[in-house]
Design a protein around this motif. Structure first.
Motif, PDB file in Angstrom:
ATOM      1  N   SER A   9       6.004  -5.534  -6.548  1.00 27.07           N
ATOM      2  CA  SER A   9       5.821  -6.921  -6.971  1.00 27.07           C
ATOM      3  C   SER A   9       6.541  -7.826  -5.992  1.00 27.07           C
ATOM      4  N   GLU A  10       6.262  -9.101  -6.068  1.00 24.02           N
ATOM      5  CA  GLU A  10       6.925 -10.048  -5.195  1.00 24.02           C
ATOM      6  C   GLU A  10       6.960 -11.426  -5.837  1.00 24.02           C
ATOM      7  N   ASP A  11       7.902 -12.239  -5.384  1.00 23.21           N
ATOM      8  CA  ASP A  11       7.953 -13.643  -5.746  1.00 23.21           C
ATOM      9  C   ASP A  11       8.108 -14.432  -4.455  1.00 23.21           C
ATOM     10  N   ASP A  12       8.500 -15.672  -4.540  1.00 31.45           N
ATOM     11  CA  ASP A  12       8.564 -16.499  -3.339  1.00 31.45           C
ATOM     12  C   ASP A  12       9.585 -15.993  -2.323  1.00 31.45           C
ATOM     13  N   GLU A  13      10.630 -15.323  -2.804  1.00 27.45           N
ATOM     14  CA  GLU A  13      11.736 -14.952  -1.933  1.00 27.45           C
ATOM     15  C   GLU A  13      11.854 -13.466  -1.674  1.00 27.45           C
ATOM     16  N   TRP A  14      11.439 -12.630  -2.633  1.00 28.76           N
ATOM     17  CA  TRP A  14      11.729 -11.199  -2.561  1.00 28.76           C
ATOM     18  C   TRP A  14      10.478 -10.358  -2.783  1.00 28.76           C
ATOM     19  N   VAL A  15      10.501  -9.145  -2.249  1.00 31.55           N
ATOM     20  CA  VAL A  15       9.563  -8.095  -2.639  1.00 31.55           C
ATOM     21  C   VAL A  15      10.369  -7.016  -3.349  1.00 31.55           C
ATOM     22  N   TYR A  16       9.717  -6.347  -4.321  1.00 32.83           N
ATOM     23  CA  TYR A  16      10.411  -5.378  -5.163  1.00 32.83           C
ATOM     24  C   TYR A  16       9.635  -4.052  -5.166  1.00 32.83           C
ATOM     25  N   GLY A  17      10.381  -2.957  -5.138  1.00 38.05           N
ATOM     26  CA  GLY A  17       9.747  -1.652  -5.223  1.00 38.05           C
ATOM     27  C   GLY A  17      10.586  -0.586  -4.553  1.00 38.05           C
ATOM     28  N   ALA A  18      10.254   0.675  -4.826  1.00 38.93           N
ATOM     29  CA  ALA A  18      11.012   1.801  -4.265  1.00 38.93           C
ATOM     30  C   ALA A  18      10.737   1.920  -2.777  1.00 38.93           C
ATOM     31  N   GLY A  19      11.752   1.630  -1.978  1.00 39.39           N
ATOM     32  CA  GLY A  19      11.614   1.746  -0.538  1.00 39.39           C
ATOM     33  C   GLY A  19      11.393   0.434   0.192  1.00 39.39           C
ATOM     34  N   VAL A  20      11.384  -0.695  -0.517  1.00 40.62           N
ATOM     35  CA  VAL A  20      11.131  -1.962   0.170  1.00 40.62           C
ATOM     36  C   VAL A  20      12.205  -2.267   1.212  1.00 40.62           C
ATOM     37  N   CYS A  21      13.438  -1.794   0.950  1.00 48.34           N
ATOM     38  CA  CYS A  21      14.464  -1.925   1.990  1.00 48.34           C
ATOM     39  C   CYS A  21      14.914  -0.560   2.498  1.00 48.34           C
TER      40      CYS A  21
ATOM     41  N   LYS B 273       0.823  -1.214   0.000  1.00 48.54           N
ATOM     42  CA  LYS B 273       0.000   0.000   0.000  1.00 48.54           C
ATOM     43  C   LYS B 273       0.854   1.260   0.000  1.00 48.54           C
ATOM     44  N   ILE B 274       1.904   1.277   0.812  1.00 48.92           N
ATOM     45  CA  ILE B 274       2.714   2.497   0.884  1.00 48.92           C
ATOM     46  C   ILE B 274       3.770   2.555  -0.227  1.00 48.92           C
ATOM     47  N   ILE B 275       4.203   1.396  -0.726  1.00 50.26           N
ATOM     48  CA  ILE B 275       5.136   1.402  -1.858  1.00 50.26           C
ATOM     49  C   ILE B 275       4.451   1.972  -3.098  1.00 50.26           C
ATOM     50  N   SER B 276       3.161   1.735  -3.217  1.00 53.59           N
ATOM     51  CA  SER B 276       2.421   2.168  -4.408  1.00 53.59           C
ATOM     52  C   SER B 276       2.170   3.664  -4.428  1.00 53.59           C
ATOM     53  N   ILE B 277       2.510   4.354  -3.343  1.00 55.32           N
ATOM     54  CA  ILE B 277       2.403   5.819  -3.297  1.00 55.32           C
ATOM     55  C   ILE B 277       3.791   6.413  -3.472  1.00 55.32           C
TER      56      ILE B 277
ATOM     57  N   PRO C 113      14.779  -4.867   7.171  1.00 58.48           N
ATOM     58  CA  PRO C 113      15.013  -6.122   6.454  1.00 58.48           C
ATOM     59  C   PRO C 113      16.278  -6.037   5.622  1.00 58.48           C
ATOM     60  N   PHE C 114      16.798  -7.199   5.218  1.00 59.43           N
ATOM     61  CA  PHE C 114      17.920  -7.190   4.283  1.00 59.43           C
ATOM     62  C   PHE C 114      17.405  -6.978   2.872  1.00 59.43           C
ATOM     63  N   GLY C 115      18.093  -6.123   2.136  1.00 59.92           N
ATOM     64  CA  GLY C 115      17.760  -5.916   0.734  1.00 59.92           C
ATOM     65  C   GLY C 115      18.958  -5.396  -0.019  1.00 59.92           C
ATOM     66  N   ASP C 116      18.781  -5.229  -1.308  1.00 61.20           N
ATOM     67  CA  ASP C 116      19.847  -4.639  -2.118  1.00 61.20           C
ATOM     68  C   ASP C 116      19.220  -3.889  -3.288  1.00 61.20           C
ATOM     69  N   GLY C 117      20.076  -3.243  -4.078  1.00 65.97           N
ATOM     70  CA  GLY C 117      19.589  -2.461  -5.209  1.00 65.97           C
ATOM     71  C   GLY C 117      18.917  -1.168  -4.818  1.00 65.97           C
ATOM     72  N   ASP C 118      19.078  -0.751  -3.551  1.00 67.90           N
ATOM     73  CA  ASP C 118      18.434   0.479  -3.127  1.00 67.90           C
ATOM     74  C   ASP C 118      18.956   1.659  -3.944  1.00 67.90           C
ATOM     75  N   HIS C 119      18.075   2.611  -4.191  1.00 70.29           N
ATOM     76  CA  HIS C 119      18.325   3.791  -5.035  1.00 70.29           C
ATOM     77  C   HIS C 119      18.416   3.417  -6.512  1.00 70.29           C
TER      78      HIS C 119
ATOM     79  N   LEU D 269      16.121  -1.730  -9.317  1.00 69.77           N
ATOM     80  CA  LEU D 269      16.258  -3.137  -8.945  1.00 69.77           C
ATOM     81  C   LEU D 269      16.093  -3.354  -7.441  1.00 69.77           C
ATOM     82  N   GLU D 270      15.668  -2.332  -6.717  1.00 76.65           N
ATOM     83  CA  GLU D 270      15.571  -2.460  -5.258  1.00 76.65           C
ATOM     84  C   GLU D 270      14.659  -3.615  -4.862  1.00 76.65           C
ATOM     85  N   ARG D 271      15.137  -4.396  -3.900  1.00 77.04           N
ATOM     86  CA  ARG D 271      14.361  -5.536  -3.427  1.00 77.04           C
ATOM     87  C   ARG D 271      14.695  -5.790  -1.958  1.00 77.04           C
ATOM     88  N   ALA D 272      13.814  -6.535  -1.296  1.00 70.54           N
ATOM     89  CA  ALA D 272      14.041  -6.921   0.095  1.00 70.54           C
ATOM     90  C   ALA D 272      13.623  -8.372   0.275  1.00 70.54           C
TER      91      ALA D 272
END
Length: 368
Positions: free
Chosen positions: A85-97, A9-13, A330-336, A339-342
């Motif tokens: 978006s998300e898959d079995d292991e990761w969530v993706y979006g601006a600010g997820v990590c 909800k908040i990633i979509s804003i 949470p652990f994530g990478d690709g921030d900024h 490709l950002e994911r957590a």
């Protein structure tokens, strides 16, 4: 995992720092969520950036106090990277990590604490709106409010092996404006004072202050100047960043910068320095290591920790003498980047750790 629906909800804003309406929309959602579990909200309104939000627990017992710190803003303007978006292991979006995901970790742990005890004692939350652009406005508020607290947990992203963060480099951004004298490069070359040449001398001397052995870097990231090839440059401008690991290095470099700025390598030029240290160094201390040890005992698990070159608002709180640990998100990478994911599993781990610590703090009014 309802909290991932909340994250979506908040990633979509879009909450790009300069998108005040978007940042405030995300903040308003946190108002609702935190009021539901007994927090009062104080809003520090701003005209051109998002409002800062301070949430205080209604139950005070006058012992030790814990501040949870996060930021609402992200780095991408509207239309650039707004999908979740998300898959079995990761969530993706601006600010997820970095760091809506971290805010959700803190929120969910507080929700679970409230479900257990029906009250939250001496734990408060501060969410600021301009961290991604250097906290130029919020740093004063953060510094002042943090003086009330004994401990601060910052919910920036965890390390790859779920490390907490005990130290971050200090950072400052500075500008040098150089004035020379324009002259025709063909007819009156010797009558000019070349601001571009002066800038070149200064650039080399500034960069020479870098000491990689001490992890001190000085980067001149932007240089501007001049009118055209046929004119001796009447002005130039340098933008540089300083990062340092100790206060001694900060003092060494700033002293040398003053000398470089006050020296005219090209006769007839003058220079003016502006800018400041945005966030002072956060150094590993005996107190922070003692808190790591206490957390290990409370959580009955080994807690790894690390020092980082990047900065966060943890620097600001630590500078006030508050025992501060970062990396509770949470652990994530690709921030900024787009490709950002957590990592989903890391959300579970961090929520569980925070809940254990909050329960202990609530019961003992300290980490002992």
């Amino acid at each position: 995992m309802q909290y991932l629906k909340d994250l979506e909800k908040i990633i979509s804003i879009n909450s790009y720092t300069k998108n005040k309406s978007g940042v405030d929309a995300v903040g308003a959602i946190f108002d609702v969520w935190l009021k539901e579990i007994g927090f009062d909200v104080e809003i520090y309104k701003r005209e051109t950036i998002g409002d800062h939000r301070y949430y205080t627990s209604k139950h005070k017992k006058g012992a030790k106090k814990l501040l949870l710190l996060g930021h609402l803003d992200t780095v991408f303007p509207e239309g650039k990277f707004e999908e979740y978006s998300e898959d079995d292991e990761w969530v993706y979006g601006a600010g997820v990590c970095d760091m809506k995901g971290g805010n959700i970790v803190a929120l969910q742990a507080l929700r679970e604490l409230y479900a257990l005890h029906k009250e939250i004692v001496d734990i408060d939350v501060l969410l600021v709106s301009d961290e991604e652009t250097g906290s130029d406005d919020s740093k004063y508020l953060t510094a002042e409010l943090s003086k009330k607290y004994d401990y601060c947990f910052v919910y920036e992203a965890a390390g790859k092996e779920m490390e907490l963060v005990t130290a971050r480099k200090g950072v400052g951004t500075f500008f040098i404006d150089l004035k020379g004298k324009a002259a025709h490069a063909g007819n009156h070359y010797s009558q000019g004072s070349d601001a571009n040449l002066e800038a070149a001398f200064k650039l080399q001397n500034l960069v020479a202050l870098t000491d990689l052995d001490k992890e001190t870097t000085l980067n001149v990231g932007k240089i501007q100047g001049g009118i055209g090839a046929n004119t001796i440059s009447p002005d130039a401008h340098l933008t540089f960043e300083l990062r340092y690991k100790t206060q001694e290095e900060r003092e060494r470099v700033l002293l040398e910068v003053d000398k470089i700025v006050s020296t005219s390598y090209v006769e007839g030029t003058q220079s003016t320095l502006s800018g400041c240290i945005q966030r002072d160094v956060m150094q590993t201390s005996e107190s922070s290591l003692n808190l790591i040890n206490k957390i290990q005992n409370i959580a009955s698990k080994k807690i790894k920790y690390e020092e980082r070159g990047g900065v966060s608002d943890a620097n600001i709180v630590s500078a006030q003498g508050v025992i501060t640990l970062d990396g509770f998100g949470p652990f994530g990478d690709g921030d900024h980047t787009v490709l950002e994911r957590a990592n989903k599993k890391s959300f579970e781990q961090r929520i569980a750790l925070s809940l254990v610590l909050f329960k202990h703090f609530t019961q003992n009014l300290d980490f002992k």
